[in-house]
Design a protein around this motif. Structure first.
Motif, PDB file in Angstrom:
ATOM      1  N   UNK A 115       0.814  -1.226   0.000  1.00  0.00           N
ATOM      2  CA  UNK A 115       0.000   0.000   0.000  1.00  0.00           C
ATOM      3  C   UNK A 115       0.843   1.270   0.000  1.00  0.00           C
ATOM      4  N   UNK A 116       2.096   1.141  -0.448  1.00  0.00           N
ATOM      5  CA  UNK A 116       2.936   2.342  -0.606  1.00  0.00           C
ATOM      6  C   UNK A 116       2.532   3.059  -1.892  1.00  0.00           C
ATOM      7  N   UNK A 117       2.850   4.325  -1.990  1.00  0.00           N
ATOM      8  CA  UNK A 117       2.539   5.048  -3.229  1.00  0.00           C
ATOM      9  C   UNK A 117       3.271   4.407  -4.407  1.00  0.00           C
ATOM     10  N   UNK A 118       2.636   4.313  -5.573  1.00  0.00           N
ATOM     11  CA  UNK A 118       1.350   4.931  -5.933  1.00  0.00           C
ATOM     12  C   UNK A 118       0.135   4.015  -5.764  1.00  0.00           C
ATOM     13  N   UNK A 160      -8.936  -0.135  -0.520  1.00  0.00           N
ATOM     14  CA  UNK A 160      -8.185  -1.309  -0.068  1.00  0.00           C
ATOM     15  C   UNK A 160      -7.406  -1.900  -1.240  1.00  0.00           C
ATOM     16  N   UNK A 161      -6.111  -2.209  -1.058  1.00  0.00           N
ATOM     17  CA  UNK A 161      -5.342  -2.819  -2.160  1.00  0.00           C
ATOM     18  C   UNK A 161      -5.891  -4.169  -2.604  1.00  0.00           C
ATOM     19  N   UNK A 162      -6.709  -4.823  -1.763  1.00  0.00           N
ATOM     20  CA  UNK A 162      -7.338  -6.070  -2.165  1.00  0.00           C
ATOM     21  C   UNK A 162      -8.218  -5.912  -3.389  1.00  0.00           C
ATOM     22  N   UNK A 163      -8.697  -4.697  -3.649  1.00  0.00           N
ATOM     23  CA  UNK A 163      -9.482  -4.436  -4.856  1.00  0.00           C
ATOM     24  C   UNK A 163      -8.653  -4.760  -6.097  1.00  0.00           C
TER      25      UNK A 163
END
Length: 394
Positions: free
Chosen positions: A198-201, A235-238
């Motif tokens: 979940x770090x940028x970007x 959410x990065x799970x998306x």
């Protein structure tokens, strides 16, 4: 012995609005109905209907603790499986489960560190693995299960990049790193680790992909992105969901999810049978604790097809689901059957009425009723009509 058992559905937030009580013909709880546990796991052990037959023990865990030899047989001190009725009204978390060795080591490690069993950051609630099968009972049951081939994920990412390029506000730089991972063609772990960090970007990418999926609302290609973002915005799970096999089971179809398999149940009603454990490493789509290093240590990053589990017909109205583990098997009965047992068993009726018999002992089960069968019974003669499940070891 045949011992009547029951339980109350667990009210996890993702549970359904009454699907378990509707299936079993029991009074609705008025709360989300997520999982009904039938087994001896201390997290929610089955309640014994008549404790006078179990020397006063009020639940299966207590009874086994008092007299495991009578209940489970000589040399067996725990019931190795847990039967559940599961009803997903909303997506569950992305998750994976450890191997037996990882579970034992992790449980010992967290005990030594003094992490309370009830702590929100506890990964290992017990020392057991948690392979599991899920059998669809509703008309459809939707799930994510295992990594798909990178070529398939790359095609989805490239399609999103094309949608972005065709928009009024293209952001090609935002897709560059993701495309680079996809075009490397082999390293699923590297892409997964980058997304889940979940770090940028990544946060901006989740927001942009969600917007593109919503703008392309007529397309089914990214319907899952829209659904998941509706529950877990940002959410990065998306994005991780695009790396996974997306399957919709028809009623009567089943999956087997071994250790290391990343999965999430999305919607539907099913019968779930697993090794008796509550060890879950979460990987997104959840407000709960996500331990990224521990998750990475248990995940299997091999691309694989959808892990369907085929049934073995025992007769015209009976079939068995036998995964490649010794902990459990599930027998589904619709009319008459003789079921051989090598262990204690749990029997659940979901439709109709059945008589379960061994010699002079018998029990009649109607919809929603269940019994525990001690290990000394050896075999069951089942007569009736409807749908009945027998869970036991192999």
């Amino acid at each position: 012995m045949f011992v009547g058992i029951t339980n109350t559905p667990r009210d996890y937030a993702w549970g359904s609005a009454g699907e378990i009580s509707t299936l079993l013909g029991t009074p609705p709880t008025g709360k989300p109905e997520a999982e009904l546990w039938l087994g001896a796991h201390p997290g929610s052990p089955s309640v014994i209907l008549d404790p006078s037959g179990t020397a006063g023990a009020s639940d299966l865990h207590e009874w086994i603790q008092r007299d495991s030899e009578q209940v489970l047989g000589a040399g067996v001190d725990r019931l190795p499986f847990l039967l559940k009725v599961l009803a997903a009204g909303a997506p569950l978390s992305l998750q994976a489960h450890p191997t037996p060795e990882q579970a034992a080591a992790g449980f010992a490690r967290e005990n030594a560190a003094g992490v309370p069993l009830t702590a929100s950051n506890r990964n290992y609630k017990d020392a057991s693995a948690k392979p599991e099968l899920i059998l669809a009972v509703s008309d459809t049951f939707e799930a994510l299960c295992g990594f798909r081939a990178m070529a398939q994920t790359r095609a989805s990412i490239e399609q999103l990049a094309e949608l972005d390029a065709a928009s009024s506000t293209p952001t090609p730089a935002l897709f560059a790193e993701w495309l680079a991972f996809a075009r490397a063609d082999s390293d699923l772990r590297a892409m997964f680790e980058w997304l889940i960090s979940a770090a940028q970007p990544v946060p901006e990418l989740v927001e942009r992909v969600t917007a593109l999926a919503e703008a392309d609302s007529a397309s089914e290609e990214f319907a899952l992105v829209r659904t998941l973002a509706g529950y877990y915005a940002g959410d990065p799970g998306v994005l991780i969901s695009l790396m996974l096999n997306h399957v919709t089971l028809a009623k009567g179809e089943a999956l087997f999810l071994p250790a290391g398999n990343i999965h999430a149940y999305l919607r539907g009603l099913g019968i779930e049978l697993m090794a008796s454990s509550d060890n879950v490493m979460r990987g997104g789509l959840t407000p709960k604790h996500v331990d990224v290093p521990e998750l990475l240590s248990v995940l299997d990053f091999s691309a694989s097809p959808v892990p369907y589990l085929s049934a073995e017909p025992l007769n015209e109205s009976t079939r068995a689901f036998r995964p490649p583990v010794r902990d459990f098997q599930l027998v589904e009965v619709h009319e008459a059957a003789n079921v051989e047992l090598r262990s204690a068993a749990i029997v659940l009726c979901t439709v109709g009425e059945f008589t379960v018999q061994n010699g002079e002992r018998s029990a009649t089960l109607s919809r929603g009723e269940s019994i525990f069968v001690t290990s000394d019974e050896g075999a069951l003669s089942i007569r009736g009509a409807g749908q009945l499940f027998v869970a036991a070891t192999q």
